[in-house]
Design an enzyme around this catalytic site. Structure first.
Site, PDB file in Angstrom:
ATOM      1  CE  LYS A 163      19.167  36.654   9.126  1.00  0.00           C
ATOM      2  NZ  LYS A 163      20.203  36.141  10.278  1.00  0.00           N
TER       3      LYS A 163
ATOM      4  NE  ARG B 100      12.523  34.764  17.559  1.00  0.00           N
ATOM      5  CZ  ARG B 100      13.590  35.250  17.681  1.00  0.00           C
ATOM      6  NH1 ARG B 100      14.124  35.983  16.405  1.00  0.00           N
ATOM      7  NH2 ARG B 100      14.695  35.084  18.597  1.00  0.00           N
TER       8      ARG B 100
ATOM      9  CB  THR C  34      20.583  32.100  16.723  1.00  0.00           C
ATOM     10  OG1 THR C  34      19.403  32.711  17.504  1.00  0.00           O
ATOM     11  CG2 THR C  34      21.443  33.082  16.280  1.00  0.00           C
TER      12      THR C  34
ATOM     13  CG  HIS D 248      15.372  38.974  11.179  1.00  0.00           C
ATOM     14  ND1 HIS D 248      15.741  39.230  12.485  1.00  0.00           N
ATOM     15  CD2 HIS D 248      14.131  39.801  10.927  1.00  0.00           C
ATOM     16  CE1 HIS D 248      15.057  39.874  12.932  1.00  0.00           C
ATOM     17  NE2 HIS D 248      14.092  40.412  12.182  1.00  0.00           N
TER      18      HIS D 248
HETATM   19  P1  ADP Z   1      17.946  35.632  15.995  1.00  0.00           P
HETATM   20  O1  ADP Z   1      18.243  35.817  14.268  1.00  0.00           O
HETATM   21  O2  ADP Z   1      17.761  34.105  16.288  1.00  0.00           O
HETATM   22  O3  ADP Z   1      16.883  36.338  16.503  1.00  0.00           O
HETATM   23  P2  ADP Z   1      20.071  37.290  17.181  1.00  0.00           P
HETATM   24  O4  ADP Z   1      19.045  38.369  17.092  1.00  0.00           O
HETATM   25  O5  ADP Z   1      20.504  36.822  18.659  1.00  0.00           O
HETATM   26  O6  ADP Z   1      19.555  35.860  16.432  1.00  0.00           O
HETATM   27  O7  ADP Z   1      21.324  37.448  16.231  1.00  0.00           O
HETATM   28  C1  ADP Z   1      21.294  38.304  15.210  1.00  0.00           C
HETATM   29  C2  ADP Z   1      22.062  37.205  14.035  1.00  0.00           C
HETATM   30  O8  ADP Z   1      23.338  37.397  14.389  1.00  0.00           O
HETATM   31  C3  ADP Z   1      21.697  35.877  13.858  1.00  0.00           C
HETATM   32  O9  ADP Z   1      20.493  35.411  13.134  1.00  0.00           O
HETATM   33  C4  ADP Z   1      23.112  35.454  13.309  1.00  0.00           C
HETATM   34  O10 ADP Z   1      23.058  35.636  11.912  1.00  0.00           O
HETATM   35  C5  ADP Z   1      24.215  36.187  13.987  1.00  0.00           C
HETATM   36  N1  ADP Z   1      24.403  35.410  15.162  1.00  0.00           N
HETATM   37  C6  ADP Z   1      24.016  35.445  16.391  1.00  0.00           C
HETATM   38  N2  ADP Z   1      24.693  34.631  17.228  1.00  0.00           N
HETATM   39  C7  ADP Z   1      25.859  34.487  16.415  1.00  0.00           C
HETATM   40  C8  ADP Z   1      26.802  33.268  16.850  1.00  0.00           C
HETATM   41  N3  ADP Z   1      26.973  32.961  17.893  1.00  0.00           N
HETATM   42  N4  ADP Z   1      27.670  33.171  15.836  1.00  0.00           N
HETATM   43  C9  ADP Z   1      27.664  33.541  14.498  1.00  0.00           C
HETATM   44  N5  ADP Z   1      26.742  34.242  14.200  1.00  0.00           N
HETATM   45  C10 ADP Z   1      25.574  34.535  14.990  1.00  0.00           C
END
Ligand code: ADP
Length: 204
Positions: free
Chosen positions: A10, A119, A125, A159
């Site tokens: 990112k 992962r 996250t 991601h």
């Molecule tokens: P991951 O990237 O771990 O698979 P998600 O798909 O749940 O997580 O969320 C997508 C993106 O949204 C995250 O990578 C992060 O950048 C943002 N995000 C998710 N949850 C939060 C949070 N609680 N506070 C701030 N940003 C968040």
């Protein structure tokens, strides 16, 4: 051999000079990079990447609530609501701006159980509660409350696709067929014991 998964390095990771460090972690464990490019994401590309269903948005809301609890802060103070869908929708709105704020590196990694392996290496996250040893745990301390106080999603560097099915859709979104390169890594023979690398005793 194995699965393919899609990784986005990112904008915060690129800006902080961490792209090499992150790619090295994937290379060192034996994953093979079969596609790579530097991109400026457009809204259309991100629409194709995220299939923002209510279930997915609710999941983000649930994680946020959990992150706030672990960081000892009140989710309602931070997000203005306790409703997971509303929280997820709010974060999603900010996510596009974050991902379009600078260049990203897009990678396709290939290897045994690549989706879950990547992962695990990427980590939880929210970096403040991600395990040390993971990319997010080692290179960021962004927390759910900080992210939301400054009105941004968690700057969590990377991601990675969350399932084999998602990986297939994400790869097609970012790469044409002919941008994915089939090649053989020199250590595949050692890792997967091709005949020419197996040792024989002298005199056999
Ligand atoms: P991951 O990237 O771990 O698979 P998600 O798909 O749940 O997580 O969320 C997508 C993106 O949204 C995250 O990578 C992060 O950048 C943002 N995000 C998710 N949850 C939060 C949070 N609680 N506070 C701030 N940003 C968040």
């Amino acid at each position: 051999m194995g699965e393919r998964t899609l990784v986005l390095i990112k904008p915060d990771a690129v800006q902080r000079g961490l792209m090499g460090e992150i790619i090295t972690r994937f290379e060192k464990c034996g994953l093979k990079i079969v596609a790579a490019k530097l991109v400026m994401a457009t809204r259309e590309k991100l629409d194709g990447h995220f299939h923002a269903t209510d279930e997915w948005l609710r999941g983000i809301g649930v994680k946020t609530t959990e992150g706030c609890r672990k960081d000892g802060v009140d989710v309602e103070d931070v997000m203005g609501t306790t409703n997971p869908l509303e929280i997820g929708t709010k974060i999603m709105g900010q996510l596009y701006d974050y991902l379009m704020s600078g260049p990203m590196v897009v990678l396709v990694l290939q290897g045994i159980h690549a989706v879950n392996a990547v992962r695990k290496k990427v980590g939880y996250t929210i970096p403040s509660i991600a395990e040390p040893g993971t990319i997010r745990g080692d290179f960021s301390i962004s927390s759910a409350d900080l992210a939301n106080v400054v009105g941004s999603p968690s700057r969590n560097l990377v991601h990675a696709s969350s399932s084999v099915a998602d990986a297939k859709l994400e790869i097609v979104n970012w790469f044409k067929d002919n941008e994915i390169i089939q090649w053989e890594k020199i250590d595949e023979g050692i890792m997967f014991v091709h005949g020419e690398y197996t040792q024989t005793k002298k005199g056999d």
